[in-house]
Design a protein around this motif. Structure first.
Motif, short mmCIF file in Angstrom:
data_model
loop_
_atom_site.label_atom_id
_atom_site.label_comp_id
_atom_site.label_asym_id
_atom_site.label_seq_id
_atom_site.Cartn_x
_atom_site.Cartn_y
_atom_site.Cartn_z
N PRO A 1 0.81 -1.22 0.00
CA PRO A 1 0.00 0.00 0.00
C PRO A 1 0.84 1.26 0.00
O PRO A 1 0.46 2.27 -0.63
N LEU A 2 2.00 1.23 0.68
CA LEU A 2 2.88 2.41 0.67
C LEU A 2 3.44 2.64 -0.72
O LEU A 2 3.57 3.78 -1.18
N ALA A 3 3.77 1.54 -1.41
CA ALA A 3 4.27 1.67 -2.78
C ALA A 3 3.20 2.29 -3.68
O ALA A 3 3.50 3.15 -4.52
N LEU A 4 1.95 1.88 -3.49
CA LEU A 4 0.86 2.45 -4.29
C LEU A 4 0.69 3.94 -4.00
O LEU A 4 0.49 4.74 -4.93
N ILE A 5 0.76 4.32 -2.72
CA ILE A 5 0.59 5.73 -2.36
C ILE A 5 1.70 6.58 -3.00
O ILE A 5 1.44 7.66 -3.53
N LEU B 1 -5.21 -7.30 3.30
CA LEU B 1 -4.47 -6.72 2.18
C LEU B 1 -5.38 -5.92 1.26
O LEU B 1 -4.99 -4.85 0.76
N PHE B 2 -6.60 -6.41 1.02
CA PHE B 2 -7.51 -5.65 0.17
C PHE B 2 -7.96 -4.37 0.88
O PHE B 2 -8.15 -3.33 0.24
N GLY B 3 -8.11 -4.45 2.20
CA GLY B 3 -8.40 -3.24 2.97
C GLY B 3 -7.28 -2.23 2.85
O GLY B 3 -7.52 -1.02 2.69
N PHE B 4 -6.02 -2.71 2.92
CA PHE B 4 -4.87 -1.83 2.72
C PHE B 4 -4.93 -1.17 1.34
O PHE B 4 -4.61 0.01 1.18
N TYR B 5 -5.34 -1.94 0.34
CA TYR B 5 -5.42 -1.44 -1.03
C TYR B 5 -6.41 -0.28 -1.13
O TYR B 5 -6.09 0.78 -1.70
N LEU B 6 -7.60 -0.45 -0.55
CA LEU B 6 -8.61 0.60 -0.59
C LEU B 6 -8.19 1.82 0.21
O LEU B 6 -8.41 2.97 -0.21
N ALA C 1 -5.12 2.75 0.77
CA ALA C 1 -4.05 3.39 0.01
C ALA C 1 -4.62 4.28 -1.09
O ALA C 1 -4.13 5.39 -1.31
N ILE C 2 -5.66 3.82 -1.76
CA ILE C 2 -6.29 4.64 -2.81
C ILE C 2 -6.88 5.91 -2.21
O ILE C 2 -6.75 7.00 -2.76
N GLY C 3 -7.54 5.76 -1.04
CA GLY C 3 -8.14 6.93 -0.40
C GLY C 3 -7.08 7.95 0.01
O GLY C 3 -7.23 9.16 -0.25
N ILE C 4 -6.00 7.49 0.64
CA ILE C 4 -4.93 8.40 1.06
C ILE C 4 -4.23 9.00 -0.14
O ILE C 4 -3.94 10.20 -0.18
N GLY C 5 -3.97 8.17 -1.16
CA GLY C 5 -3.32 8.66 -2.36
C GLY C 5 -4.14 9.72 -3.08
O GLY C 5 -3.61 10.73 -3.55
N GLN D 1 -7.78 6.84 -9.78
CA GLN D 1 -8.96 6.33 -10.45
C GLN D 1 -8.65 5.06 -11.24
O GLN D 1 -9.49 4.15 -11.33
N THR D 2 -7.45 4.96 -11.76
CA THR D 2 -7.04 3.76 -12.49
C THR D 2 -6.99 2.56 -11.56
O THR D 2 -7.44 1.46 -11.90
N LEU D 3 -6.43 2.76 -10.36
CA LEU D 3 -6.36 1.67 -9.38
C LEU D 3 -7.75 1.25 -8.94
O LEU D 3 -8.04 0.05 -8.80
#
Length: 268
Positions: free
Chosen positions: A184-188, A235-240, A242-246, A199-201
């Protein structure tokens, strides 16, 4: 210029390797404590009631409880135990530095202020690695040992654990799970540097969920649906998240420089 980028890459690699080496040396200096520490998941698998997470541990077969001490038959097996532990320690310490240097290298357009802002992300990456490694160490590895031993007993096999095989299992489970928790940090960072759009993620969440299930399926023992469901949900919670923070960080960054809040609104 191209040569400046090559020089920058060389410096980044040297920094990561230096920190990695420090972690390995620290682990090797304390080699006497390594077997005691890494033997804990096997002890918890044999005696679930002694585990800090005993309330979610499975039941140990009688044959597992009576399993003898770990054995090693070759000198190189003993050496591999030390290398497994040292490598894991090196990766744990070097991972935030690697993340910082990667983001700094792929984002040459970042200002000095933005590069400094990467530091909190990298610190968070270190603690996420520890959280993932701890989850594997305290729960996933003992559960895996119980499940695999149950299958072996059901097939009429006598299990004799080689020390190198067992310590390799513990360190690799902890290492892979720790790295997985950093995604998730990498995504952010990718969103913040505007390499990829939030939006792509969000649009491809189904593909990400499928990928997470595949990765978790490799980490958790076959047949343990509870571990699969819990780790996938985390992990999926981390993904969501990360999108919100990003998304929030990208909006603030774009508004501060006078652009539209959302990259999708940019003119082609």
């Amino acid at each position: 210029t191209f040569l400046e980028h090559i020089e920058d890459l060389r410096v980044s690699i040297i920094r990561v390797l230096a920190v990695f080496t420090v972690g390995m040396v620290a682990a090797l200096i304390n080699y006497e404590q390594i077997p005691q520490l890494l033997s804990l998941p096997l002890h918890w698998a044999k005696n679930p009631e002694s585990s800090p997470l005993h309330f979610i541990m499975g039941h140990a077969d009688e044959s597992l409880k009576s399993l003898g001490d770990l054995k090693e038959f070759t000198f190189m097996g003993v050496w591999s135990v030390l290398m497994y532990a040292a490598f894991t320690a090196g990766v744990a310490i070097a991972s935030p530095v690697f993340l910082y240097e990667t983001a700094r290298f792929v984002g040459p357009a970042l200002t000095q202020k933005e590069k400094k802002a990467l530091i909190p992300f990298c610190v968070a990456a270190f603690f996420l690695f520890l959280a993932g490694a701890a989850l594997a160490f305290f729960w996933l590895t003992p559960i895996s040992i119980q499940v695999w031993h149950h299958f072996a007993t059901g097939m009429g096999m006598e299990v004799i654990w080689k020390a190198s095989d067992y310590f390799g299992l513990v360190t690799m489970m902890s290492l892979i799970t720790g790295i997985t928790f950093q995604f998730p940090l990498a995504l952010i960072i990718l969103m913040w540097t505007e390499i990829i759009r939030p939006q792509t993620l969000l649009k491809h969440w189904r593909g990400m969920l499928f990928g997470i299930v595949l990765v978790v399926g490799l980490l958790t023992p076959i047949g343990d649906i509870i571990s699969l469901a819990i780790l996938t949900s985390i992990l999926f919670g981390f993904y969501l998240i990360a999108i919100g923070i990003g998304s929030m960080l990208v909006r603030r960054k774009r508004v501060a420089r006078g652009d539209t809040p959302y990259p999708e609104e940019d003119s082609p």
